[in-house]
Write a protein that holds these residues in place. Structure first.
Motif, short mmCIF file in Angstrom:
data_model
loop_
_atom_site.label_atom_id
_atom_site.label_comp_id
_atom_site.label_asym_id
_atom_site.label_seq_id
_atom_site.Cartn_x
_atom_site.Cartn_y
_atom_site.Cartn_z
N LEU A 40 26.05 53.81 -26.80
CA LEU A 40 24.81 53.37 -26.08
C LEU A 40 24.01 52.38 -26.93
N ASN A 55 22.16 57.82 -20.52
CA ASN A 55 21.03 58.33 -21.73
C ASN A 55 20.20 59.22 -21.13
N VAL A 84 29.81 55.05 -20.67
CA VAL A 84 29.29 54.10 -21.42
C VAL A 84 30.02 52.93 -21.73
N SER A 136 24.98 43.52 -25.12
CA SER A 136 24.44 42.89 -24.13
C SER A 136 23.40 42.03 -24.04
N ARG A 180 21.68 47.52 -17.63
CA ARG A 180 20.42 48.33 -18.22
C ARG A 180 19.96 49.57 -17.58
N HIS A 240 29.91 48.70 -19.86
CA HIS A 240 30.02 47.49 -20.78
C HIS A 240 31.19 46.63 -20.48
N THR A 246 21.77 51.30 -15.57
CA THR A 246 22.97 52.35 -15.57
C THR A 246 22.95 52.88 -17.23
N ARG A 247 22.60 52.11 -18.10
CA ARG A 247 22.71 52.65 -19.45
C ARG A 247 21.71 53.69 -19.57
N SER A 267 26.34 48.80 -27.21
CA SER A 267 26.42 48.19 -26.01
C SER A 267 25.16 47.62 -25.53
N LYS A 268 24.05 48.18 -26.00
CA LYS A 268 22.62 47.52 -25.64
C LYS A 268 22.50 46.32 -26.54
#
Length: 279
Positions: A204, A20, A86, A211, A13, A90, A15-16, A207-208
């Motif tokens: 982005l 961003n 990104v 996850s 989280r 993931h 890192t994402r 992948s959220k």
């Protein structure tokens, strides 16, 4: 769907969010710079001559007009640079998650074939029992395909991409539209493949989503003892456990820690006491 904030999930989280924030900062900065360079319209001097104090300016040493053209059209290139990062973050999370499930699953239930970016979601689903939404998987795979064609196929669609496009469901098309405010484009062999800002936004966002779906799958698939072991290691090996506190204080601190990061597991008072007394 409650989320368990175990160490690997927190790392992904953060890192994402960092990717961003960095990319959006660069995009906004590029457009601000392009606007500010309008003040130099008509100048024949280079940026190095106009702004000698700016670090690295001589590596971008061109006239303001040339620089404006590049900066005002930087969205696509920045997205192309960021998307692989990104996707890699993931993929690393998926590898760790699949390895965690394989460690507690009988050998006969391990997925067949190699683990890679195309197979990783199916590997997880075969172990966890289908927690990943098809539309999320297809949108991720669409971005992965677009990235791969730019890197390995000179930016042109091949048979794999054409076949995958033919399988895209209406739900997946609606998800792409919701995430990017654009219609998804399907390809035939030989078509030039786009890879731009909409792909970054989709990567982005999806992948959220994935996850969180993986998190839910792990929550319901990993044995209780394994979750308690994760909490124990997270508590004792991190910066959270108070040094020199008595057992009652440690239990109180651990209850707060579990409430913050592991609430969906509903850890009992007896389990809290067991973790505290384990070391």
């Amino acid at each position: 769907m409650g989320v368990i904030h175990y160490p690997g999930f927190r790392d992904v989280r953060e890192t994402r969010i960092r990717i961003n924030d960095t990319v959006m900062g660069l995009l906004v900065g590029a457009h601000i710079s392009s606007k500010l360079l309008e003040l130099t319209d008509g100048s024949s001097h280079t940026l190095g001559e106009l702004f000698p104090e700016i670090k690295h300016v001589r590596r971008f040493n061109m006239t303001p007009q040339e620089a404006k053209r590049i900066l005002s059209n930087s969205d696509e290139l920045l997205a192309q640079l960021a998307v692989p990062g990104v996707l890699a973050v993931h993929e690393d999370m998926m590898r760790q998650s699949v390895d965690s499930l394989k460690a507690v699953a009988p050998k006969r239930k391990h997925p067949k074939g190699n683990f890679n970016a195309k197979s990783m979601h199916d590997h997880f689903d075969s172990l966890a029992g289908g927690y990943l939404a098809m539309d999320s998987k297809q949108v991720f795979n669409y971005v992965r395909n677009s990235r791969n064609k730019h890197i390995h196929q000179g930016g042109f669609a091949d048979r794999e991409f054409e076949d995958d496009c033919a399988l895209i469901t209406e739900d997946s098309k609606r998800l792409w539209l919701k995430l990017t405010s654009t219609k998804i484009r399907t390809y035939a062999i030989g078509d030039r493949v786009e890879l731009g800002f909409s792909h970054l936004i989709a990567a982005l966002a999806v992948s959220k989503r994935l996850s969180e779906q993986v998190n839910d799958g792990l929550r319901h698939t990993l044995p209780r003892d394994e979750w308690l072991r994760i909490i124990e290691a997270d508590w004792f090996d991190g910066p959270h456990a108070p040094k020199g506190a008595n057992e009652a204080q440690r239990q109180r601190k651990l209850r707060g820690f579990v409430s913050m990061y592991y609430a969906p597991l509903e850890v009992t008072a007896e389990e809290i006491a067991e973790i505290v007394s384990s070391r």
